[in-house]
Each structure stands twice: as C-alpha cells, then as structure tokens.
Write a protein that holds these residues in place. Structure first.
Motif, short mmCIF file in Angstrom:
data_model
loop_
_atom_site.label_atom_id
_atom_site.label_comp_id
_atom_site.label_asym_id
_atom_site.label_seq_id
_atom_site.Cartn_x
_atom_site.Cartn_y
_atom_site.Cartn_z
N MET A 43 0.85 -1.19 0.00
CA MET A 43 0.00 0.00 0.00
C MET A 43 0.89 1.24 0.00
SD MET A 43 -3.06 0.92 2.69
CE MET A 43 -4.04 -0.46 2.08
N ARG A 44 0.46 2.28 -0.67
CA ARG A 44 1.18 3.55 -0.69
C ARG A 44 0.70 4.41 0.47
NH1 ARG A 44 -0.87 3.18 -5.64
NH2 ARG A 44 -2.05 5.12 -5.39
N ILE A 45 1.62 4.74 1.36
CA ILE A 45 1.30 5.51 2.55
C ILE A 45 2.08 6.82 2.52
CG2 ILE A 45 1.33 5.58 5.08
CD1 ILE A 45 1.21 2.53 5.06
N GLY A 46 1.37 7.93 2.70
CA GLY A 46 2.02 9.23 2.83
C GLY A 46 1.82 9.73 4.24
N ILE A 47 2.87 10.12 4.90
CA ILE A 47 2.80 10.61 6.27
C ILE A 47 3.18 12.08 6.29
CG2 ILE A 47 3.70 10.38 8.62
CD1 ILE A 47 4.17 7.43 8.06
N LEU A 48 2.26 12.91 6.74
CA LEU A 48 2.52 14.34 6.87
C LEU A 48 3.09 14.60 8.26
CD1 LEU A 48 -0.79 15.74 5.33
CD2 LEU A 48 1.43 15.46 4.19
N GLY A 49 4.30 15.11 8.30
CA GLY A 49 4.95 15.36 9.58
C GLY A 49 6.19 14.50 9.74
N THR A 50 7.29 15.12 10.12
CA THR A 50 8.55 14.40 10.27
C THR A 50 9.03 14.39 11.72
OG1 THR A 50 9.77 16.42 9.70
CG2 THR A 50 9.28 14.89 7.90
N GLY A 51 8.09 14.59 12.65
CA GLY A 51 8.43 14.52 14.06
C GLY A 51 8.54 13.07 14.52
N VAL A 54 6.30 3.87 1.64
CA VAL A 54 6.04 4.97 2.56
C VAL A 54 6.88 6.19 2.19
CG1 VAL A 54 6.03 5.70 4.98
CG2 VAL A 54 5.60 3.30 4.41
N VAL A 55 6.21 7.35 2.16
CA VAL A 55 6.93 8.62 2.03
C VAL A 55 6.54 9.52 3.19
CG1 VAL A 55 7.05 8.47 -0.49
CG2 VAL A 55 5.17 9.73 0.58
N LEU A 56 7.47 10.35 3.60
CA LEU A 56 7.23 11.36 4.63
C LEU A 56 7.14 12.71 3.95
CD1 LEU A 56 9.66 10.00 7.27
CD2 LEU A 56 7.48 10.98 7.93
N GLY A 57 6.07 13.44 4.23
CA GLY A 57 5.89 14.76 3.64
C GLY A 57 6.39 15.85 4.55
N SER A 112 11.92 4.50 3.68
CA SER A 112 11.03 5.63 3.41
C SER A 112 11.76 6.73 2.64
CB SER A 112 10.49 6.21 4.72
OG SER A 112 9.77 5.25 5.44
N ARG A 113 11.00 7.58 1.96
CA ARG A 113 11.56 8.70 1.24
C ARG A 113 10.98 10.00 1.80
NH1 ARG A 113 9.31 5.56 -2.33
NH2 ARG A 113 8.00 7.14 -3.31
N ILE A 114 11.72 11.09 1.64
CA ILE A 114 11.27 12.40 2.11
C ILE A 114 10.88 13.23 0.89
CG2 ILE A 114 11.79 14.34 3.61
CD1 ILE A 114 12.12 11.52 4.87
N VAL A 115 9.66 13.73 0.88
CA VAL A 115 9.16 14.50 -0.26
C VAL A 115 8.40 15.71 0.28
CG1 VAL A 115 8.98 12.43 -1.72
CG2 VAL A 115 7.00 13.19 -0.38
N ALA A 116 7.97 16.57 -0.62
CA ALA A 116 7.13 17.70 -0.22
C ALA A 116 5.77 17.20 0.25
CB ALA A 116 6.96 18.66 -1.40
#
Length: 222
Positions: free
Chosen positions: A1-9, A26-29, A50-54
């Motif tokens: 599953m493609r999961i986007g997480i808003l917040g890098t805390g 998983v990507v972190l926004g 995980s990757r870091i994206v906008a």
C-alpha cells in the motif's frame, strides 16, 4: 500500500519506519524536503526504506494519508495541499493540538471532526492518539495488552486503518470502534489524562485497557 505521512516529528518517523519494514511504500511529507539538516536527522527512517518528499507530493503518492502534524497546524497544511488531492483518500489522523499554556486547541470539536468538516471528500479516521510513539508501534512492550480506538464515518476506511494498526502489532480484540467521527473528541481529550498519568508514573510508555464486566454482569447501569 502507498502511505504518505505528513509530519517528520517523532510520531511520523516511528510510523514511517514501522510500516516500511512491513513492506509498504512509505513517504514522509515535509515543508523542507531538501533541507540537509532534516535529511541527516531522518537517516534512520530513510534507511528503513522511506523517502522524504514535499507535503503535496506525499498526498499525491498516498492511498492512505496520515496526519502526524501538530494539531494546531494540521488544517492549515491540509488546506495548502488542497481538497481535491484529499478526495477519496483514507486520512488517518493521529494529531492532537496543544496551545502554549498546555490546554487543548480543540476543546469543543475535535481536530478529527474539523478535518472531516473542512474536507468532506476525505475519509477521516481518528486513531493511535492515545498512546505514545513507542507503544504505538510496539504494543507488546507493555506488561499486558492495551486498547486503541477508531473514530470515523466510513466503515471501509476504518477497516483499512484496522489492518494497518494490526501490522504495528495490535491484535484485533485490542482495537475498539467507538463510532462516528464525533467520538474523536474523547480520544483527543484523553491527552490531558495521558499527561497526568505520565507525570504520576514517570513514563510515557503505558497503555489503557477497556475492561468488560465480569461474566454474568449486566453491562448496564440499573
């Protein structure tokens, strides 16, 4: 599953690493995805896959979008991303908002409700906001099982979240569906009791458990 997480805390990082380890994409926004200082801080998360994206790219990527931003900033960030980008997506909200004086930023209507009202096309589910980041991804670290809760209007979205919670280690009987999104108020307001318990016990690593009546009990007040 493609999961986007808003917040890098701490919460976003913990969830990203845990779900990446189970095989999700998983990507972190972040508002500063190219900041070398941030990227250095997130080396452990990126090493887990995980990757870091906008933030907007995280929303575009996601089948499930996770709000792990401070509750005082969540709606503003989601507005910047735009309602169209959120339409139809499962939006797992784990945020709780605190003001500078330690009071809740949503004392009457929950953040979960505010997000659902602002973005009616999103399928908002409130969960995982009653435990700390360590217990969230390792419920078996407790001496005995705890309970986590679901609040939301969309049954299918809740099933998706229940599955993701199970992959963090929560058994099916440890997940309690409270009902509609209005019940998110109770989840968020527990934050005040959570802080009191943490101060009294000297640790944030604890859970709560809903204990049913003993066998033979009526389960209702007379």
């Amino acid at each position: 599953m493609r999961i986007g997480i808003l917040g890098t805390g701490n919460v976003g990082r913990a969830l990203a690493a845990a779900w990446a380890r189970t095989g999700h994409d998983v990507v972190l926004g972040s508002r500063r995805p190219d900041d070398p200082v941030l990227l250095e801080e997130l080396e452990e998360v990126t090493a887990a896959g995980s990757r870091i994206v906008a933030s907007s790219a995280a929303a575009e990527h996601a089948e499930v979008l996770v709000n792990a931003t401070p509750g005082t900033a969540s709606v503003e960030l989601l507005r910047a991303i735009g309602a169209e980008a959120l339409a139809g997506k499962v939006l797992l909200d784990v945020g709780v908002g605190f003001l500078a004086d330690g009071t809740l930023s949503h004392p009457v209507v929950s953040l979960g409700e505010e997000i659902q009202q602002a973005f009616p096309g999103a399928r908002v589910v409130k969960a995982l906001c009653t435990v700390d980041r360590k217990v969230m991804i390792a419920p078996d670290s407790l001496e005995s099982p705890g309970t986590v809760f679901l609040s939301g209007e969309d049954a299918e979205a809740k099933d998706v979240v229940r599955g993701l919670v199970a992959e963090l280690g929560w058994s099916d009987d440890a997940v309690l569906d409270l009902g509609g999104i209005a019940t998110a108020r109770g989840q968020e307001h527990f934050a005040l009791l959570f802080i009191g318990i943490a101060q009294a016990t000297g640790t944030y690593e604890f859970g709560i458990r809903v204990v049913p009546p003993a066998s033979g009990g009526s389960g209702t007040d007379d």
